[in-house]
Scaffold this motif. Structure first.
Motif, PDB file in Angstrom:
ATOM      1  N   ARG A 287       0.814  -1.215   0.000  1.00 17.45           N
ATOM      2  CA  ARG A 287       0.000   0.000   0.000  1.00 17.45           C
ATOM      3  C   ARG A 287       0.854   1.275   0.000  1.00 17.45           C
ATOM      4  O   ARG A 287       0.360   2.348  -0.368  1.00 17.45           O
ATOM      5  CB  ARG A 287      -0.940   0.019   1.209  1.00 17.45           C
ATOM      6  N   HIS A 288       2.122   1.165   0.402  1.00 20.53           N
ATOM      7  CA  HIS A 288       2.997   2.330   0.357  1.00 20.53           C
ATOM      8  C   HIS A 288       3.331   2.715  -1.090  1.00 20.53           C
ATOM      9  O   HIS A 288       3.697   3.867  -1.359  1.00 20.53           O
ATOM     10  CB  HIS A 288       4.310   2.049   1.111  1.00 20.53           C
ATOM     11  N   GLY A 289       3.219   1.764  -2.013  1.00 21.90           N
ATOM     12  CA  GLY A 289       3.528   2.048  -3.410  1.00 21.90           C
ATOM     13  C   GLY A 289       4.985   2.399  -3.641  1.00 21.90           C
ATOM     14  O   GLY A 289       5.304   3.282  -4.447  1.00 21.90           O
ATOM     15  N   THR A 290       5.875   1.680  -2.957  1.00 20.28           N
ATOM     16  CA  THR A 290       7.311   1.990  -3.024  1.00 20.28           C
ATOM     17  C   THR A 290       8.114   0.729  -3.328  1.00 20.28           C
ATOM     18  O   THR A 290       8.762   0.161  -2.446  1.00 20.28           O
ATOM     19  CB  THR A 290       7.778   2.601  -1.686  1.00 20.28           C
ATOM     20  N   PRO A 291       8.116   0.276  -4.565  1.00 17.78           N
ATOM     21  CA  PRO A 291       8.798  -0.990  -4.889  1.00 17.78           C
ATOM     22  C   PRO A 291      10.310  -0.959  -4.677  1.00 17.78           C
ATOM     23  O   PRO A 291      10.927  -2.003  -4.517  1.00 17.78           O
ATOM     24  CB  PRO A 291       8.458  -1.197  -6.367  1.00 17.78           C
ATOM     25  N   PHE A 295      16.230   0.747  -1.129  1.00 18.93           N
ATOM     26  CA  PHE A 295      17.365   1.649  -1.372  1.00 18.93           C
ATOM     27  C   PHE A 295      17.135   3.014  -0.711  1.00 18.93           C
ATOM     28  O   PHE A 295      17.072   4.049  -1.393  1.00 18.93           O
ATOM     29  CB  PHE A 295      17.575   1.836  -2.877  1.00 18.93           C
ATOM     30  N   PRO A 296      17.033   3.093   0.609  1.00 15.60           N
ATOM     31  CA  PRO A 296      16.701   4.370   1.268  1.00 15.60           C
ATOM     32  C   PRO A 296      17.796   5.418   1.171  1.00 15.60           C
ATOM     33  O   PRO A 296      17.538   6.606   1.382  1.00 15.60           O
ATOM     34  CB  PRO A 296      16.460   3.955   2.726  1.00 15.60           C
ATOM     35  N   ASN A 297      19.041   5.010   0.852  1.00 18.80           N
ATOM     36  CA  ASN A 297      20.130   5.985   0.766  1.00 18.80           C
ATOM     37  C   ASN A 297      19.910   7.007  -0.341  1.00 18.80           C
ATOM     38  O   ASN A 297      20.580   8.037  -0.376  1.00 18.80           O
ATOM     39  CB  ASN A 297      21.461   5.277   0.517  1.00 18.80           C
ATOM     40  N   GLU A 330       8.899   7.161  -0.705  1.00 17.36           N
ATOM     41  CA  GLU A 330       9.665   6.424   0.309  1.00 17.36           C
ATOM     42  C   GLU A 330       9.988   7.285   1.531  1.00 17.36           C
ATOM     43  O   GLU A 330      10.341   6.754   2.592  1.00 17.36           O
ATOM     44  CB  GLU A 330      10.966   5.904  -0.306  1.00 17.36           C
ATOM     45  N   ARG A 331       9.864   8.622   1.395  1.00 16.01           N
ATOM     46  CA  ARG A 331      10.139   9.514   2.526  1.00 16.01           C
ATOM     47  C   ARG A 331       8.972   9.472   3.505  1.00 16.01           C
ATOM     48  O   ARG A 331       8.168  10.400   3.607  1.00 16.01           O
ATOM     49  CB  ARG A 331      10.382  10.942   2.028  1.00 16.01           C
TER      50      ARG A 331
END
Length: 456
Positions: A287-291, A295-297, A330-331
């Protein structure tokens, strides 16, 4: 052991002047120190300033092949009793001198830690401790890098003194580097511990300088990771990432997600249990829609005070503008709030996503020489030159090196960290990907040469 005390006094008297004149890179560099060494190199004391008792790290002459419920009496009675046999690990700050002298006078340690090889064949001789570990400064040691190779790992069995005076097993088979870090000892992995310990402070490798707090750290032992619990092919990112191949999109009962999560869990285990890295672990949902959340960097970076040759004034969190909307998603606020607890200064560059349609994707596009304060950026759709200049100015870095990098088909390399990296004592660059001769010369000769010089 009483014979140690006059020697301490002579050491203090003869060395205090020279030590006090050492140039220190940070105000937090320890005060003048004292070091006492011995001859056999098979026992080391880990001093505990401000806490009762020390830990005696030993290598037994007769190799043990297992931990025992209690340390045999013959081992205890054979332990060092004079400076001829003792090597006090690291140096002791003057503020801890009284504690140190008391420990010498008492001649006891609350804990005895026995070092033994994990995978050494029975008929091969174990190394002396002095061949694998050496003091660097207050609560810091050089540890032979080969001890981190699986076949050459060393284990520690810790025995704690009971009320009866015997030493009872308290912890068994802890990897040596992990054990030292848990004892608040900074560890620098080096190829030659003797050379590292003997080097001049201003010329030591980055790994040693970071452990002794002479310079800021290039690499970290604390990371944030996002497990790929909703991972899948990202159509948006594939538009300018020529290294991607069509694969399964995020969905329920995904075999790809299950496979990747299995691989990631082993990476997490290796980092935490083997390498001793502290990991803050998050997850994500479909549900976040962040595939690409793994890679958060790319959307944030953190920076310690003093980083960049002193340019970073305080602990800082930077948020970056992302080209793809599902990367910007992703933020997540809950992750940012956790980061702000540790990095109170916030530099938010995300407004550029809507204001100027320009992007700058974190330490994907930024390869940082955190020691010397140089930022390397391969310009691309995700690495805007003006934003690179803004970042360097705002963070107090000393220099910016920009260039263009492309793959074999002539397409721009989307992230700088695909073609180069800077570690604590190693730098890697794919120079063939930089077609312009002037840019390549500037990158390799003028810039990276300075980094390599700081390694040795």
């Amino acid at each position: 052991m009483l014979s140690t005390i006059p020697r301490l006094a002579r050491c203090l008297s003869s060395n205090l002047g020279g030590i006090s004149n050492l140039t220190r890179a940070f105000a937090s560099w320890p005060e003048p120190v004292i070091q006492v060494s011995a001859q056999d190199g098979n026992s080391i004391v880990l001093p505990t300033c401000g806490a009762p008792g020390d830990t005696l790290l030993i290598r037994q002459p007769e190799r043990p092949f297992a931990a025992t419920a209690s340390l045999p009496n013959e081992v205890v009675t054979s332990l060092p009793g004079t400076t001829r046999n003792l090597w006090y690990l690291s140096t002791i700050m003057l503020s801890c001198l009284l504690t140190f002298v008391h420990a010498v006078h008492a001649g006891t340690s609350n804990r005895i830690a026995v070092v033994r090889p994990a995978f050494l064949p029975f008929d091969q001789q174990q190394q002396h401790l002095s061949e694998v570990i050496a003091p660097l400064g207050t609560s810091a040691v050089a540890l032979a890098a080969h001890t981190q190779l699986a076949p050459q790992r060393l284990l520690v069995d810790e025995y704690t003194q009971s009320s009866s005076g015997s030493y009872v097993l308290s912890k068994a088979a802890t990897e040596l580097a992990t054990y030292l870090q848990r004892r608040a000892v900074s560890v620098a992995l080096v190829p030659d511990v003797t050379a590292a310990a003997a080097g001049q402070l201003a010329d030591v490798p980055n790994s040693v300088a970071a452990a002794t707090k002479l310079r800021s750290m290039q690499s970290t032992n604390r990371v944030l990771m996002v497990a790929p619990t909703a991972f899948g092919f990202n159509d948006q990112a594939a538009q300018d990432n020529s290294f991607m191949h069509q694969a399964e999109r995020p969905q329920e009962h995904s075999s790809l997600t299950s496979q990747v999560c299995g691989e990631f869990s082993e990476l997490h285990r290796q980092l935490t249990e083997v390498a001793g890295v502290e990991v803050q672990l998050f997850q994500h949902h479909i549900r976040h829609g962040t595939p690409d959340a793994v890679f958060p960097n790319n959307w944030f970076s953190t920076h310690a005070a003093g980083e960049g040759a002193g340019g970073v004034g305080e602990r800082t969190l930077v948020l970056y503008p992302m080209k793809c909307s599902n990367r910007a998603a992703e933020r997540r606020p809950e992750i940012i709030q956790v980061l702000l607890q540790q990095y109170p200064r916030l530099v938010d560059m995300t407004a550029h996503e809507s204001q100027s349609k320009s992007y700058f994707e974190g330490t994907g596009v930024l390869v940082l020489d955190r020691v010397n304060g140089v930022a390397y950026v391969a310009l691309s759709e995700r690495a805007d030159r003006a934003l690179a200049e803004e970042w360097v100015s705002g963070m107090g870095y000393k220099d910016l090196v920009t260039f263009h990098s492309s793959d074999q088909r002539g397409k721009s390399v989307y992230h700088t960290n695909v073609m180069m990296a800077i570690g604590t004592d190693v730098a890697v660059v794919c120079a063939e990907s930089v077609a312009d001769d002037k840019e390549k010369q500037n990158l390799l000769v003028s810039r990276l040469a300075a980094i390599l010089a700081s390694f040795f």
